[in-house]
Design a protein around this motif. Structure first.
Motif, PDB file in Angstrom:
ATOM      1  N   ASP A  76       0.815  -1.215   0.000  1.00  0.00           N
ATOM      2  CA  ASP A  76       0.000   0.000   0.000  1.00  0.00           C
ATOM      3  C   ASP A  76       0.850   1.268   0.000  1.00  0.00           C
ATOM      4  O   ASP A  76       0.446   2.292  -0.541  1.00  0.00           O
ATOM      5  N   ARG A  77       1.998   1.191   0.663  1.00  0.00           N
ATOM      6  CA  ARG A  77       2.804   2.389   0.873  1.00  0.00           C
ATOM      7  C   ARG A  77       4.021   2.481  -0.046  1.00  0.00           C
ATOM      8  O   ARG A  77       4.761   3.463  -0.010  1.00  0.00           O
ATOM      9  N   ALA A  78       4.252   1.453  -0.861  1.00  0.00           N
ATOM     10  CA  ALA A  78       5.490   1.388  -1.646  1.00  0.00           C
ATOM     11  C   ALA A  78       5.675   2.612  -2.539  1.00  0.00           C
ATOM     12  O   ALA A  78       6.759   3.215  -2.565  1.00  0.00           O
ATOM     13  N   ASP A  79       4.620   3.003  -3.265  1.00  0.00           N
ATOM     14  CA  ASP A  79       4.759   4.136  -4.177  1.00  0.00           C
ATOM     15  C   ASP A  79       5.120   5.415  -3.417  1.00  0.00           C
ATOM     16  O   ASP A  79       5.945   6.206  -3.867  1.00  0.00           O
ATOM     17  N   ALA A  80       4.465   5.605  -2.277  1.00  0.00           N
ATOM     18  CA  ALA A  80       4.722   6.825  -1.502  1.00  0.00           C
ATOM     19  C   ALA A  80       6.122   6.811  -0.893  1.00  0.00           C
ATOM     20  O   ALA A  80       6.793   7.838  -0.820  1.00  0.00           O
ATOM     21  N   LEU A  81       6.575   5.637  -0.461  1.00  0.00           N
ATOM     22  CA  LEU A  81       7.849   5.546   0.250  1.00  0.00           C
ATOM     23  C   LEU A  81       9.049   5.506  -0.699  1.00  0.00           C
ATOM     24  O   LEU A  81      10.115   6.015  -0.380  1.00  0.00           O
ATOM     25  N   GLY A  83       8.789   6.022  -4.297  1.00  0.00           N
ATOM     26  CA  GLY A  83       8.558   6.596  -5.615  1.00  0.00           C
ATOM     27  C   GLY A  83       9.685   7.493  -6.100  1.00  0.00           C
ATOM     28  O   GLY A  83       9.939   7.583  -7.301  1.00  0.00           O
ATOM     29  N   ASP A  84      10.377   8.157  -5.167  1.00  0.00           N
ATOM     30  CA  ASP A  84      11.452   9.072  -5.573  1.00  0.00           C
ATOM     31  C   ASP A  84      12.826   8.409  -5.559  1.00  0.00           C
ATOM     32  O   ASP A  84      13.846   9.074  -5.742  1.00  0.00           O
ATOM     33  N   ALA A  85      12.863   7.093  -5.323  1.00  0.00           N
ATOM     34  CA  ALA A  85      14.155   6.401  -5.211  1.00  0.00           C
ATOM     35  C   ALA A  85      14.624   5.887  -6.570  1.00  0.00           C
ATOM     36  O   ALA A  85      13.843   5.347  -7.347  1.00  0.00           O
ATOM     37  N   ASP A  86      15.908   6.058  -6.841  1.00  0.00           N
ATOM     38  CA  ASP A  86      16.507   5.535  -8.075  1.00  0.00           C
ATOM     39  C   ASP A  86      16.992   4.104  -7.885  1.00  0.00           C
ATOM     40  O   ASP A  86      17.344   3.423  -8.851  1.00  0.00           O
ATOM     41  N   LEU A  87      17.050   3.673  -6.638  1.00  0.00           N
ATOM     42  CA  LEU A  87      17.656   2.393  -6.293  1.00  0.00           C
ATOM     43  C   LEU A  87      16.990   1.898  -5.009  1.00  0.00           C
ATOM     44  O   LEU A  87      16.717   2.699  -4.119  1.00  0.00           O
ATOM     45  N   LEU A  88      16.717   0.600  -4.916  1.00  0.00           N
ATOM     46  CA  LEU A  88      16.156   0.021  -3.694  1.00  0.00           C
ATOM     47  C   LEU A  88      17.097  -1.043  -3.153  1.00  0.00           C
ATOM     48  O   LEU A  88      17.598  -1.877  -3.925  1.00  0.00           O
ATOM     49  N   GLY A 109      11.511  -0.690 -13.045  1.00  0.00           N
ATOM     50  CA  GLY A 109      12.798  -0.510 -13.707  1.00  0.00           C
ATOM     51  C   GLY A 109      13.891   0.066 -12.836  1.00  0.00           C
ATOM     52  O   GLY A 109      14.841   0.659 -13.340  1.00  0.00           O
ATOM     53  N   ARG A 110      13.775  -0.120 -11.515  1.00  0.00           N
ATOM     54  CA  ARG A 110      14.821   0.387 -10.612  1.00  0.00           C
ATOM     55  C   ARG A 110      15.764  -0.762 -10.245  1.00  0.00           C
ATOM     56  O   ARG A 110      15.282  -1.871  -9.947  1.00  0.00           O
TER      57      ARG A 110
END
Ligand code: ZN
Length: 209
Positions: A76-81, A83-88, A109-110
């Motif tokens: 549920d929260r992945a996009d919000a948490l 979304g601005d990351a280039d790398l996980l 595509g990250r």
């Protein structure tokens, strides 16, 4: 560049510190607080951190390039948490979270690195682009995977695997795709050293559809 670091424990700590030292802005996610039983393997925390949220304690240790959010990485929260990351990168202690991080990163595509440690061994999987994904290798989360809390983990081992995971995370941050679709594995340090395997795409895996 920004990285989302899932888990602020023995694996997430080294990854977050290495990425920030390498100039990457870091978001650290962890819903837990620092406990006495963590300190032998989560060496970025001290007695002064007991009872504090791990995410904000680690971010505070790192400084200006880090922010800590006292949250778990959920669907549920992945996009919000992130979304601005280039790398996980994942250093959580939960297989379901690892699959969620890998699936989310692959779908968007990250590049991503997933690190795990248990008892006397562990592994670090690295994915990016069209290379084999985490599910090409592991398929589904196990139903009854033991956690470090249940089964234990050798304290110094976490530093080793966390160091490997940090090196992989830095290579992904630098745009190095040669580590994608590969896994570094230490089965049991009492029986031998690590090995590294190149994983091929699994026919039928959801990444191919
Ligand atoms: Zn796949």
């Amino acid at each position: 560049m920004r990285a989302c670091v899932v888990g602020a424990g023995g694996l997430g700590g080294p990854m977050a510190i290495a990425l920030a030292d390498g100039g990457v802005e870091v978001t650290v996610l962890d819903g837990d607080v620092v406990e006495l039983s963590n300190l032998h393997r989560q060496v970025h925390f001290t007695m002064a951190d007991l009872g504090a949220p791990k995410a904000t304690a680690l971010a505070g240790r790192i400084g200006a390039r880090a922010r800590g959010l006292v949250e778990r990485f959920t669907a549920d929260r992945a996009d919000a948490l992130a979304g601005d990351a280039d790398l996980l990168v994942d250093g959580s202690d939960d297989p379901a979270t690892k699959f969620l991080v890998a699936d989310w990163a692959r779908a968007r595509g990250r590049p991503y690195a997933i690190a795990a440690a248990l008892r006397y061994g562990g592994n670090v999987f690295t994915g990016a682009g069209d290379a084999a994904c985490y599910r090409c290798l592991f398929e589904e989360p196990p139903d009854d995977a033991p956690t470090c809390g249940d089964a234990g983990v050798l304290g110094p081992l976490v530093g080793w695997i966390g160091g490997v995971a940090a090196e992989r995370a830095l290579r992904l941050a630098a745009g190095d795709a040669t580590v994608a679709g590969r896994i570094w594995v230490l089965d049991d340090l009492r029986r031998g050293g690590p090995r590294e395997l190149a994983i091929t795409r699994r026919p039928g895996c959801r990444c191919g559809s």
